[in-house]
Write a protein that holds these residues in place. Structure first.
Motif, PDB file in Angstrom:
ATOM      1  N   GLN A 341     -64.584 -48.666 -32.787  1.00 26.12           N
ATOM      2  CA  GLN A 341     -65.479 -48.410 -31.667  1.00 26.12           C
ATOM      3  C   GLN A 341     -65.792 -49.709 -30.931  1.00 26.12           C
ATOM      4  N   ASP A 342     -66.190 -49.567 -29.655  1.00 22.29           N
ATOM      5  CA  ASP A 342     -66.699 -50.739 -28.947  1.00 22.29           C
ATOM      6  C   ASP A 342     -68.161 -50.954 -29.356  1.00 22.29           C
ATOM      7  N   GLU A 343     -68.800 -51.960 -28.794  1.00 25.70           N
ATOM      8  CA  GLU A 343     -70.166 -52.289 -29.204  1.00 25.70           C
ATOM      9  C   GLU A 343     -71.175 -51.201 -28.838  1.00 25.70           C
ATOM     10  N   SER A 344     -70.781 -50.321 -27.899  1.00 25.22           N
ATOM     11  CA  SER A 344     -71.673 -49.221 -27.505  1.00 25.22           C
ATOM     12  C   SER A 344     -71.455 -47.963 -28.329  1.00 25.22           C
ATOM     13  N   GLY A 345     -70.469 -48.021 -29.260  1.00 22.31           N
ATOM     14  CA  GLY A 345     -70.215 -46.863 -30.112  1.00 22.31           C
ATOM     15  C   GLY A 345     -69.175 -45.895 -29.583  1.00 22.31           C
ATOM     16  N   GLY A 367     -54.389 -52.591 -35.842  1.00 28.65           N
ATOM     17  CA  GLY A 367     -54.526 -51.235 -35.337  1.00 28.65           C
ATOM     18  C   GLY A 367     -54.310 -51.222 -33.841  1.00 28.65           C
ATOM     19  N   TYR A 368     -54.596 -50.090 -33.218  1.00 27.61           N
ATOM     20  CA  TYR A 368     -54.379 -49.916 -31.790  1.00 27.61           C
ATOM     21  C   TYR A 368     -55.699 -49.683 -31.074  1.00 27.61           C
ATOM     22  N   ILE A 382     -65.889 -51.193 -36.897  1.00 28.68           N
ATOM     23  CA  ILE A 382     -64.905 -50.427 -37.660  1.00 28.68           C
ATOM     24  C   ILE A 382     -65.673 -49.497 -38.600  1.00 28.68           C
ATOM     25  N   ILE A 383     -65.393 -48.197 -38.473  1.00 28.04           N
ATOM     26  CA  ILE A 383     -66.151 -47.185 -39.215  1.00 28.04           C
ATOM     27  C   ILE A 383     -65.468 -46.923 -40.558  1.00 28.04           C
ATOM     28  N   ILE A 384     -66.182 -47.214 -41.643  1.00 32.65           N
ATOM     29  CA  ILE A 384     -65.661 -46.993 -42.997  1.00 32.65           C
ATOM     30  C   ILE A 384     -66.686 -46.178 -43.767  1.00 32.65           C
ATOM     31  N   ARG A 385     -66.272 -45.005 -44.226  1.00 30.88           N
ATOM     32  CA  ARG A 385     -67.147 -44.063 -44.943  1.00 30.88           C
ATOM     33  C   ARG A 385     -68.435 -43.791 -44.154  1.00 30.88           C
ATOM     34  N   GLY A 386     -68.266 -43.616 -42.860  1.00 28.41           N
ATOM     35  CA  GLY A 386     -69.394 -43.248 -42.009  1.00 28.41           C
ATOM     36  C   GLY A 386     -70.278 -44.395 -41.578  1.00 28.41           C
ATOM     37  N   LYS A 387     -69.999 -45.601 -42.031  1.00 31.57           N
ATOM     38  CA  LYS A 387     -70.839 -46.750 -41.696  1.00 31.57           C
ATOM     39  C   LYS A 387     -70.083 -47.716 -40.793  1.00 31.57           C
ATOM     40  N   ALA A 388     -70.786 -48.213 -39.766  1.00 32.74           N
ATOM     41  CA  ALA A 388     -70.171 -49.170 -38.832  1.00 32.74           C
ATOM     42  C   ALA A 388     -70.218 -50.581 -39.403  1.00 32.74           C
TER      43      ALA A 388
END
Length: 407
Positions: A341-345, A367-368, A382-388
């Motif tokens: 995600q970007d900084e705004s989500g 990644g892309y 980077i979202i890992i297990r629901g956490k940014a």
């Protein structure tokens, strides 16, 4: 195979420690009886190799040392990999170059005999069927190696186009080198150790160059290349001499070069910023999007003439909508398919490979992302297990490459 081999290695190590071999087999989609074995299989087992299914083969994910230690030893001393699951083949005939240029993006005609390049086999939409290292042995002999997991589709693709080419009078034939095994020798000690086993002067063989020469008493195809970012070689050896060559290389290194498995191979190639087909390159990803524009020869950019050229040349002119980039991140190591995600989500892309770098002692990934958000220094989540988790776009390679080139 989907997902990082480094992470697979960690998972397998834990499961093997618990004796859960059935779970390992399920994870890798094969049973032991169905798997092909390289000529070095018994040698791996005798040296403590933890064998796992990979692309239809039983291959060592690691040995007695950890993936972390194995990775570091490759960079400090050297590694010996069995890559015999990969498929070597030769194209021969006066039209071999013209035929291959219909299928790949490289300017094969411009290669000097005894030199090679990374290239990509493309489909009609410009997507990558596979990446391959090709070598022009002579003007009428091309040697190439394709990925194990792509072997069947690659050979079917080449054969289909070869039949049509020959039907129009083209002179080309092929030979699949199933009688040979492939060993990769990588790291700073690769050249001095290999020099003990051949009379040819390896200091005159540079990165990307190829020779047919005598190594340890057998005729080998030697390419100065590899998949680690280190100096090194891939050695195609007659299979009946594979084990004795591996033994000789380990003995000449006096224990400094170690047998190394697929787990460390994955972390090494990720540190070097190199693509893994099935993760970072796929049928729907073009060479331009993958950051492999440099592999398209100048003449090919002007003339096209390969599958999907219209799509690829348009991207060259207009720019692609997505681009492959590197990341350094905090928190748990990113995994394949982790959302970016970007900084705004807002969703801007997806991780294709990730893990903990043994050399840098931090998380790295590739990644892309959408074009415009691909510049080094761009902050992402980077979202890992629901956490940014905080991340930043980083230039690759993460670890400087040490290819042997003319000074």
């Amino acid at each position: 195979m989907r997902g990082g081999l480094w992470q697979l290695g960690q998972s397998i190590t834990r499961r093997l420690a618990k004796g859960d071999k059935k779970a390992v087999a399920r994870r890798c989609f094969a049973t032991e009886s169905e798997l092909k074995k390289t000529v070095l299989y018994d040698f791996h087992v005798a040296h403590g190799g933890k064998m796992v299914p990979f692309a239809g083969w039983s291959m060592p994910i690691q040995y007695k040392d950890s993936i972390m230690d194995s990775t570091l030893n490759c960079r400090q001393n050297g590694s010996l990999f069995d890559v015999s699951h990969m498929c070597g083949l030769s194209l021969k005939g006066k039209d071999a170059v013209a035929f291959l240029e219909k299928l790949v993006i490289a300017d094969v005609a411009a290669l000097a005999p005894g030199t090679g390049s990374l290239t990509v086999f493309t489909n009609e939409k410009g997507g990558a069927i596979d990446d391959s290292v090709i070598t022009k042995v002579t003007d009428d002999h091309i040697y190439l190696v394709v990925n194990a997991g792509c072997r069947d589709k690659d050979l079917a693709h080449i054969e289909e186009h070869m039949k049509a080419f020959k039907a129009k009078g083209g002179d080309v034939s092929w030979h699949i080198h199933d009688e040979r095994s492939l060993i990769a020798l990588q790291g700073p000690l690769a050249a001095p150790v290999l020099q003990h086993l051949t009379k040819d002067d390896l200091s005159k063989l540079y990165f990307g160059e190829f020779r047919v020469l005598d190594i340890n008493g057998s005729e080998c195809f030697l390419t100065r290349t590899g998949y680690t970012g280190e100096d090194g070689f891939e050695i195609s050896v007659p299979s009946e001499h594979g084990v004795e060559l591996a033994k000789a290389l380990l003995e000449k290194s006096e224990g400094k070069i170690r047998l190394t498995g697929l787990g460390a191979r994955d972390s090494l190639r990720l540190e070097a910023g190199l693509c893994l087909y099935g993760n970072d390159l796929e049928q729907h990803i073009t060479p331009i999007e993958a950051g492999l524009t440099w592999a398209i020869g100048k003449r090919r950019r002007a003339e096209g003439g390969f599958l999907g050229a219209d799509v690829i040349l348009k991207q060259l002119a207009d720019g692609p909508s997505i681009r492959r980039v590197g990341f350094i991140s905090s928190g748990p190591p990113p995994r394949s398919h982790s959302e970016i995600q970007d900084e705004s989500g807002n969703n801007i892309g997806e991780v294709t490979s990730g893990g903990f770098s043994p050399c840098l002692k931090k998380n790295i990934a590739m990644g892309y992302v959408k074009s415009g958000l691909h510049k080094a220094g761009t902050k992402v989540k980077i979202i890992i297990r629901g956490k940014a988790n905080e991340g930043v776009v980083t230039k690759m390679p993460f670890v400087p490459t040490k290819y042997y080139k003319p000074s």
